[in-house]
Design a protein around this motif. Structure first.
Motif, PDB file in Angstrom:
ATOM      1  N   CYS A  67       0.853  -1.200   0.000  1.00 43.46           N
ATOM      2  CA  CYS A  67       0.000   0.000   0.000  1.00 43.46           C
ATOM      3  C   CYS A  67       0.884   1.243   0.000  1.00 43.46           C
ATOM      4  O   CYS A  67       1.693   1.458   0.901  1.00 43.46           O
ATOM      5  CB  CYS A  67      -0.919   0.017   1.222  1.00 43.46           C
ATOM      6  N   PRO A  68       0.757   2.067  -1.037  1.00 40.69           N
ATOM      7  CA  PRO A  68       1.644   3.223  -1.174  1.00 40.69           C
ATOM      8  C   PRO A  68       1.174   4.433  -0.369  1.00 40.69           C
ATOM      9  O   PRO A  68       1.872   5.449  -0.306  1.00 40.69           O
ATOM     10  CB  PRO A  68       1.576   3.522  -2.676  1.00 40.69           C
ATOM     11  N   GLN A  69       0.001   4.325   0.249  1.00 40.58           N
ATOM     12  CA  GLN A  69      -0.558   5.497   0.939  1.00 40.58           C
ATOM     13  C   GLN A  69       0.090   5.653   2.313  1.00 40.58           C
ATOM     14  O   GLN A  69       0.147   4.712   3.084  1.00 40.58           O
ATOM     15  CB  GLN A  69      -2.075   5.330   1.126  1.00 40.58           C
ATOM     16  N   GLU A  70       0.510   6.852   2.601  1.00 42.85           N
ATOM     17  CA  GLU A  70       1.144   7.100   3.902  1.00 42.85           C
ATOM     18  C   GLU A  70       0.108   6.923   5.015  1.00 42.85           C
ATOM     19  O   GLU A  70       0.349   6.272   6.018  1.00 42.85           O
ATOM     20  CB  GLU A  70       1.742   8.511   3.919  1.00 42.85           C
ATOM     21  N   ILE A  71      -1.059   7.495   4.812  1.00 46.64           N
ATOM     22  CA  ILE A  71      -2.169   7.250   5.721  1.00 46.64           C
ATOM     23  C   ILE A  71      -3.193   6.461   4.926  1.00 46.64           C
ATOM     24  O   ILE A  71      -3.816   6.990   4.010  1.00 46.64           O
ATOM     25  CB  ILE A  71      -2.779   8.568   6.232  1.00 46.64           C
ATOM     26  N   LYS A  72      -3.297   5.186   5.254  1.00 48.08           N
ATOM     27  CA  LYS A  72      -4.115   4.315   4.417  1.00 48.08           C
ATOM     28  C   LYS A  72      -5.581   4.735   4.464  1.00 48.08           C
ATOM     29  O   LYS A  72      -6.180   4.819   5.523  1.00 48.08           O
ATOM     30  CB  LYS A  72      -3.983   2.870   4.883  1.00 48.08           C
ATOM     31  N   SER A  77     -12.506   3.856  -0.861  1.00 48.03           N
ATOM     32  CA  SER A  77     -12.414   5.241  -1.314  1.00 48.03           C
ATOM     33  C   SER A  77     -11.028   5.582  -1.848  1.00 48.03           C
ATOM     34  O   SER A  77     -10.715   6.731  -2.099  1.00 48.03           O
ATOM     35  CB  SER A  77     -12.832   6.195  -0.178  1.00 48.03           C
ATOM     36  N   CYS A  78     -10.211   4.535  -2.012  1.00 42.01           N
ATOM     37  CA  CYS A  78      -8.860   4.765  -2.519  1.00 42.01           C
ATOM     38  C   CYS A  78      -8.905   5.188  -3.989  1.00 42.01           C
ATOM     39  O   CYS A  78      -9.681   4.673  -4.778  1.00 42.01           O
ATOM     40  CB  CYS A  78      -8.051   3.468  -2.378  1.00 42.01           C
ATOM     41  N   LYS A  79      -8.041   6.148  -4.322  1.00 43.62           N
ATOM     42  CA  LYS A  79      -8.011   6.627  -5.707  1.00 43.62           C
ATOM     43  C   LYS A  79      -7.328   5.635  -6.639  1.00 43.62           C
ATOM     44  O   LYS A  79      -7.551   5.641  -7.840  1.00 43.62           O
ATOM     45  CB  LYS A  79      -7.293   7.978  -5.792  1.00 43.62           C
ATOM     46  N   ASN A  80      -6.444   4.817  -6.072  1.00 40.90           N
ATOM     47  CA  ASN A  80      -5.753   3.809  -6.878  1.00 40.90           C
ATOM     48  C   ASN A  80      -5.945   2.413  -6.298  1.00 40.90           C
ATOM     49  O   ASN A  80      -5.015   1.843  -5.743  1.00 40.90           O
ATOM     50  CB  ASN A  80      -4.245   4.099  -6.925  1.00 40.90           C
ATOM     51  N   PRO A  81      -7.137   1.881  -6.428  1.00 48.66           N
ATOM     52  CA  PRO A  81      -7.392   0.569  -5.811  1.00 48.66           C
ATOM     53  C   PRO A  81      -6.411  -0.470  -6.355  1.00 48.66           C
ATOM     54  O   PRO A  81      -6.168  -0.531  -7.560  1.00 48.66           O
ATOM     55  CB  PRO A  81      -8.822   0.231  -6.234  1.00 48.66           C
ATOM     56  N   CYS A  82      -5.827  -1.250  -5.459  1.00 46.07           N
ATOM     57  CA  CYS A  82      -4.775  -2.159  -5.895  1.00 46.07           C
ATOM     58  C   CYS A  82      -5.263  -3.606  -5.998  1.00 46.07           C
ATOM     59  O   CYS A  82      -4.557  -4.469  -6.503  1.00 46.07           O
ATOM     60  CB  CYS A  82      -3.581  -2.068  -4.958  1.00 46.07           C
ATOM     61  N   TYR A  83      -6.467  -3.867  -5.496  1.00 46.00           N
ATOM     62  CA  TYR A  83      -6.997  -5.233  -5.596  1.00 46.00           C
ATOM     63  C   TYR A  83      -7.506  -5.481  -7.003  1.00 46.00           C
ATOM     64  O   TYR A  83      -8.153  -4.613  -7.590  1.00 46.00           O
ATOM     65  CB  TYR A  83      -8.185  -5.400  -4.652  1.00 46.00           C
ATOM     66  N   LYS A 106     -17.474  -2.672  17.563  1.00 42.78           N
ATOM     67  CA  LYS A 106     -16.072  -2.347  17.455  1.00 42.78           C
ATOM     68  C   LYS A 106     -15.457  -2.983  16.200  1.00 42.78           C
ATOM     69  O   LYS A 106     -14.719  -2.348  15.466  1.00 42.78           O
ATOM     70  CB  LYS A 106     -15.355  -2.869  18.700  1.00 42.78           C
ATOM     71  N   ILE A 107     -15.800  -4.243  15.994  1.00 47.72           N
ATOM     72  CA  ILE A 107     -15.284  -4.951  14.830  1.00 47.72           C
ATOM     73  C   ILE A 107     -15.872  -4.338  13.559  1.00 47.72           C
ATOM     74  O   ILE A 107     -15.174  -4.175  12.568  1.00 47.72           O
ATOM     75  CB  ILE A 107     -15.632  -6.454  14.891  1.00 47.72           C
ATOM     76  N   LYS A 108     -17.137  -3.990  13.634  1.00 45.42           N
ATOM     77  CA  LYS A 108     -17.758  -3.399  12.444  1.00 45.42           C
ATOM     78  C   LYS A 108     -17.017  -2.151  12.001  1.00 45.42           C
ATOM     79  O   LYS A 108     -16.769  -1.949  10.831  1.00 45.42           O
ATOM     80  CB  LYS A 108     -19.224  -3.047  12.721  1.00 45.42           C
ATOM     81  N   SER A 109     -16.659  -1.329  12.964  1.00 43.98           N
ATOM     82  CA  SER A 109     -15.963  -0.105  12.560  1.00 43.98           C
ATOM     83  C   SER A 109     -14.581  -0.446  12.026  1.00 43.98           C
ATOM     84  O   SER A 109     -14.031   0.259  11.202  1.00 43.98           O
ATOM     85  CB  SER A 109     -15.881   0.879  13.719  1.00 43.98           C
ATOM     86  N   LYS A 110     -14.033  -1.543  12.508  1.00 50.02           N
ATOM     87  CA  LYS A 110     -12.742  -2.004  11.976  1.00 50.02           C
ATOM     88  C   LYS A 110     -12.833  -2.451  10.541  1.00 50.02           C
ATOM     89  O   LYS A 110     -12.007  -2.106   9.724  1.00 50.02           O
ATOM     90  CB  LYS A 110     -12.248  -3.174  12.817  1.00 50.02           C
ATOM     91  N   ILE A 111     -13.867  -3.232  10.247  1.00 49.01           N
ATOM     92  CA  ILE A 111     -14.031  -3.688   8.869  1.00 49.01           C
ATOM     93  C   ILE A 111     -14.182  -2.468   7.992  1.00 49.01           C
ATOM     94  O   ILE A 111     -13.620  -2.379   6.921  1.00 49.01           O
ATOM     95  CB  ILE A 111     -15.337  -4.473   8.648  1.00 49.01           C
ATOM     96  N   LYS A 112     -14.960  -1.523   8.484  1.00 46.58           N
ATOM     97  CA  LYS A 112     -15.184  -0.340   7.673  1.00 46.58           C
ATOM     98  C   LYS A 112     -13.879   0.373   7.402  1.00 46.58           C
ATOM     99  O   LYS A 112     -13.650   0.842   6.304  1.00 46.58           O
ATOM    100  CB  LYS A 112     -16.177   0.588   8.374  1.00 46.58           C
ATOM    101  N   SER A 113     -13.041   0.443   8.402  1.00 48.44           N
ATOM    102  CA  SER A 113     -11.807   1.199   8.183  1.00 48.44           C
ATOM    103  C   SER A 113     -10.912   0.506   7.154  1.00 48.44           C
ATOM    104  O   SER A 113     -10.124   1.128   6.484  1.00 48.44           O
ATOM    105  CB  SER A 113     -11.070   1.420   9.495  1.00 48.44           C
ATOM    106  N   ILE A 114     -11.060  -0.792   7.039  1.00 50.11           N
ATOM    107  CA  ILE A 114     -10.212  -1.481   6.077  1.00 50.11           C
ATOM    108  C   ILE A 114     -10.857  -1.564   4.693  1.00 50.11           C
ATOM    109  O   ILE A 114     -10.219  -1.309   3.691  1.00 50.11           O
ATOM    110  CB  ILE A 114      -9.875  -2.902   6.551  1.00 50.11           C
ATOM    111  N   PHE A 115     -12.116  -1.945   4.681  1.00 47.01           N
ATOM    112  CA  PHE A 115     -12.685  -2.307   3.394  1.00 47.01           C
ATOM    113  C   PHE A 115     -13.755  -1.400   2.831  1.00 47.01           C
ATOM    114  O   PHE A 115     -14.056  -1.470   1.653  1.00 47.01           O
ATOM    115  CB  PHE A 115     -13.239  -3.726   3.457  1.00 47.01           C
ATOM    116  N   LEU A 116     -14.409  -0.617   3.679  1.00 46.30           N
ATOM    117  CA  LEU A 116     -15.533   0.108   3.113  1.00 46.30           C
ATOM    118  C   LEU A 116     -15.247   1.583   2.848  1.00 46.30           C
ATOM    119  O   LEU A 116     -14.197   2.077   3.179  1.00 46.30           O
ATOM    120  CB  LEU A 116     -16.743  -0.034   4.039  1.00 46.30           C
TER     121      LEU A 116
END
Ligand SMILES: [Zn+2]
Length: 116
Positions: A67-72, A77-83, A106-116
C-alpha cells in the motif's frame, strides 16, 4: 501506514479469514506460519486455513505491504485501488461473513476502516 497500523490490519484480516474458513468447514485447513516484512520489520503470524483461503489472505497481506498510501484510506475510497476485481470480491465475501457473525460494533468499525 505505520507499523502498528500494519500489524493491526493484518491481525484483523487473519481473524476474519480464520473464522470464514473454519465456519465453512473447508477441508485440509492447517496451521501455517506467516512471516511478513514491512518497513524493515518482520512480523510473525499463525493462521489456520485451507489452501484456497491461504492464497487469498496472502494476496491481502501483499496488498497491505505494498500500500503506497502514507495514511491508508478506506480501500473503497482509494483513488488507486490495488486489488484486482476477483480477489476483491473474494475478500469482501470473507469480511461480510465474519463481520455478520462477530456482530460487534467495534469490529464493524474495523471492517469499515479497512474495506468500506
Ligand atoms: Zn478455507
Amino acid at each position: 501506514m505505520d507499523t502498528n497500523k500494519f500489524d493491526s490490519e493484518v491481525l484483523t484480516v487473519n481473524k476474519f479469514f480464520n473464522m470464514y474458513c473454519s465456519g465453512n468447514k473447508h477441508e485440509n485447513s492447517i496451521f501455517r506460519n506467516v512471516k511478513l516484512k514491512f518497513k524493515d520489520k518482520t512480523y510473525d503470524y499463525e493462521i489456520k486455513l485451507c489452501d484456497k483461503c491461504f492464497e487469498t489472505v496472502s494476496y491481502s497481506h501483499n496488498r497491505l505491504i505494498d500500500c503506497p498510501q502514507e495514511i491508508k484510506p478506506k480501500c473503497r475510497s482509494c483513488k488507486n485501488p490495488c486489488y484486482d476485481k476477483d480477489k476483491w470480491k473474494a475478500v469482501a465475501k470473507v469480511m461480510r461473513y465474519s463481520g455478520v457473525r462477530l456482530g460487534l460494533t467495534k469490529i464493524k468499525s474495523k471492517i469499515k476502516s479497512i474495506f468500506l
